[in-house]
Every structure is written in structure tokens, then in C-alpha cells.
Design an enzyme around this catalytic site. Structure first.
Site, short mmCIF file in Angstrom:
data_model
loop_
_atom_site.label_atom_id
_atom_site.label_comp_id
_atom_site.label_asym_id
_atom_site.label_seq_id
_atom_site.Cartn_x
_atom_site.Cartn_y
_atom_site.Cartn_z
N GLY A 1 -9.88 19.67 148.20
CA GLY A 1 -10.53 18.86 147.18
C GLY A 1 -11.82 18.28 147.72
CG MET B 1 -5.51 28.55 145.32
SD MET B 1 -6.25 26.92 145.56
CE MET B 1 -5.05 25.93 144.68
N GLY C 1 -10.44 16.79 140.51
CA GLY C 1 -9.56 16.12 141.47
C GLY C 1 -10.15 14.80 141.88
CG MET D 1 -3.50 25.13 148.28
SD MET D 1 -4.83 24.20 149.07
CE MET D 1 -5.72 23.61 147.63
CB SER E 1 -6.92 18.71 140.78
OG SER E 1 -6.34 19.07 142.01
CG ASP F 1 -5.05 22.56 143.18
OD1 ASP F 1 -5.43 23.60 142.61
OD2 ASP F 1 -5.58 21.45 143.00
CG HIS G 1 -5.25 27.08 141.11
ND1 HIS G 1 -6.37 26.41 141.58
CD2 HIS G 1 -5.47 28.39 141.39
CE1 HIS G 1 -7.21 27.28 142.12
NE2 HIS G 1 -6.68 28.49 142.03
CG ASP H 1 -9.95 24.12 140.49
OD1 ASP H 1 -10.25 22.98 140.87
OD2 ASP H 1 -8.89 24.69 140.81
N GLY H 2 -13.38 22.76 140.95
CA GLY H 2 -14.08 22.50 142.19
C GLY H 2 -15.41 21.80 141.96
CG MET I 1 -11.52 29.52 142.29
SD MET I 1 -10.57 28.01 141.94
CE MET I 1 -11.13 26.90 143.25
CG HIS J 1 -5.45 22.06 138.34
ND1 HIS J 1 -5.59 23.29 137.72
CD2 HIS J 1 -5.79 22.26 139.63
CE1 HIS J 1 -6.01 24.18 138.60
NE2 HIS J 1 -6.14 23.59 139.78
C1 DX5 Z 1 -9.42 23.54 145.35
C2 DX5 Z 1 -8.45 23.22 144.24
C3 DX5 Z 1 -8.95 22.24 143.28
C4 DX5 Z 1 -9.29 20.89 143.85
C5 DX5 Z 1 -10.50 20.39 143.12
O1 DX5 Z 1 -8.93 24.57 146.09
O2 DX5 Z 1 -8.11 24.40 143.53
O3 DX5 Z 1 -8.10 22.12 142.15
O4 DX5 Z 1 -8.27 19.95 143.74
O5 DX5 Z 1 -10.89 19.19 143.68
P1 DX5 Z 1 -12.28 18.51 143.35
O6 DX5 Z 1 -12.31 18.30 141.84
O7 DX5 Z 1 -12.21 17.24 144.10
O8 DX5 Z 1 -13.36 19.43 143.80
ZN ZN Z 2 -7.04 24.21 141.56
#
Ligand code: DX5
Ligand code: ZN
Length: 222
Positions: free
Chosen positions: A143, A67, A196, A36, A7, A34, A65, A174-175, A136, A32
Site C-alpha cells: 500500500g 495476488m 487504501g 498476497m 483496501s 488484498d 484481489h 488499484d494503487g 493496476m 477490497h
Molecule cells: C497493492 C494492493 C492495493 C493497495 C492499494 O498491491 O493491491 O489494493 O492496498 O493501496 P494504496 O491505495 O495505498 O495505494
Molecule cells: Zn488490491
């Protein structure tokens, strides 16, 4: 076949081109991305302009992704920017079926994400239409958060439903995915692992990716 999708949220945003190129060289399968909007989630990240810029630096599929609220307004723009997979949140779509088909009609893989508090049943009716479900394993927005173990049973449930209808569904998580959590989610039926902090937060990205892949039980073939 397990896919590892680093990510970009944990990458150096001032050097995204170099970061994706390094992730590709280090054995990543997808990148990936993200997106937002500061409304669906508290954080704000990037839009189609950045996706387009990043796509010039990798041949890997960009796994976008979203969000964001009202994602239907931006699907065409992200597709034009080079997305290969677009995932929208079930919680953000009143007309989820319409949005999913909007993505598919553009020739992309369509995914639906569910937050930790959303039941697996939110995707059950639409499962045959989906290429991917994103479970999720943290609350979206940032992250580096801790993995939420109570989400795992949903992976298993969705994998069972997909098997029952003979549907070759990708289940992404993811997460908080790292070496320690990868075996838990892959055993439950996940086959796309977003990471990530566990990849871009590490100095040796190749070692980080292969450690996660090995922990998930999937040696990379070819
Ligand atoms: C969170 C994101 C993830 C995030 C994951 O809202 O959708 O993709 O980057 O990060 P890690 O792997 O560090 O939890
Ligand atoms: Zn994500």
C-alpha cells in the site's frame, strides 16, 4: 456509478472487524481485500480464514484481489469464506479462461487484473466473459505507493473495447488512488476505485471516501 472500495491493507490488522464496520458506516461500496502469497508478490497478507472473519462484520461485498500463484487452487475456499468478487492476475494464470469460469460457476463476479507492464490486450479475448478488469496503477505488493500515470491509457482502451461490444464491464483501479488521481482514472473510464492509504490512512474515513467520490465525479445515490 462510481464505487469506492477501501483496501484493508492499510487498515489496522488487529481490529479488522471494527475497521470494515467503520468503512461501511463511512459510505464505502465494497471492501477490497488484498491476498498476497509471498511468491507472486513479495509481501504476505491473509487467507480465507481472515476473509471469513471479516465477512461477519459487514454486509458490503467483499472484493477479493488474489495476488497469488495458482489461484485456481483457492477459488472455492475464498467463495466459501464470503467473497462476492474474485479477481485473479492475468500474469498468474496459464489457463485464464478456465479460472474465470471457475469463479463464475460459483455465482461470483469474476475479475482479471493486469500489472503496469502488462498490455491491455491481455484481457481483450476474454473481455465478454469478465465482470471486471482491474488495471493496476502501481506494481502490486504494498500500500501507499505512487500512482503510475502511464497505466491510464489502458483504462481508456479497455473501456472502448467494452463499449464496442456493448458489455457492461466494471473497470477497477488499484494503487495510489486519492483525491488527486480519482478524476484522472474516472475520466478514462474506471468505475471502481480502490483506495487504501487514502481511506484507512486517514482519521476521518467518511470525509476521505466522500472526497474521493466527489473528485471522481460521482455523488452517491441511495
Ligand atoms: C497493492 C494492493 C492495493 C493497495 C492499494 O498491491 O493491491 O489494493 O492496498 O493501496 P494504496 O491505495 O495505498 O495505494
Ligand atoms: Zn488490491
Amino acid at each position: 456509478m462510481i464505487k469506492i472500495a477501501p483496501s484493508l491493507l492499510s487498515a489496522d490488522f488487529a481490529a479488522l472487524g471494527a475497521e470494515v464496520a467503520e468503512a461501511e458506516k463511512s459510505g464505502a461500496d465494497w471492501i477490497h481485500v488484498d491476498v498476497m502469497d509471498g511468491r507472486f508478490v513479495p509481501n504476505i497478507t491473509l487467507g480465507p480464514v481472515v476473509v471469513k472473519a471479516v465477512s461477519a462484520h459487514t454486509s458490503l461485498s467483499l472484493d477479493v484481489h488474489l495476488m497469488i500463484e495458482n489461484p485456481e487452487r483457492y477459488i472455492a475456499e475464498f467463495a466459501a469464506a464470503g467473497a462476492a468478487v474474485i479477481t485473479v492476475h492475468a500474469e498468474a494464470c496459464v489457463h485464464l479462461h478456465r479460472v474465470v469460469h471457475q469463479i463464475k460457476e460459483l455465482g461470483l463476479l469474476a475479475g482479471v487484473a493486469i500489472n503496469p507492464a502488462t498490455p491491455a490486450s491481455a484481457v481483450k479475448e476474454i473481455l465478454p466473459d469478465l465482470d471486471l478488469v482491474l488495471v493496476m496503477t502501481v506494481n502490486p505488493g504494498f500500500g501507499g505507493q505512487a500512482f503510475i500515470p502511464s497505466t491510464v491509457h489502458k483504462i481508456r482502451e479497455i473501456r472502448e473495447w467494452a463499449n464496442e461490444i456493448g458489455h457492461d464491464l466494471r473497470i477497477e483501479v488499484d494503487g495510489g488512488i486519492a483525491e488527486a488521481t480519482a478524476p484522472i482514472v474516472s475520466e478514462a473510464g474506471a468505475d471502481v476505485l480502490v483506495a487504501g492509504n487514502a481511506v484507512f490512512g486517514q482519521s476521518n474515513r467518511a470525509a476521505a471516501i466522500s472526497a474521493i467520490r466527489a473528485a471522481a465525479g460521482g455523488a452517491k445515490l441511495g
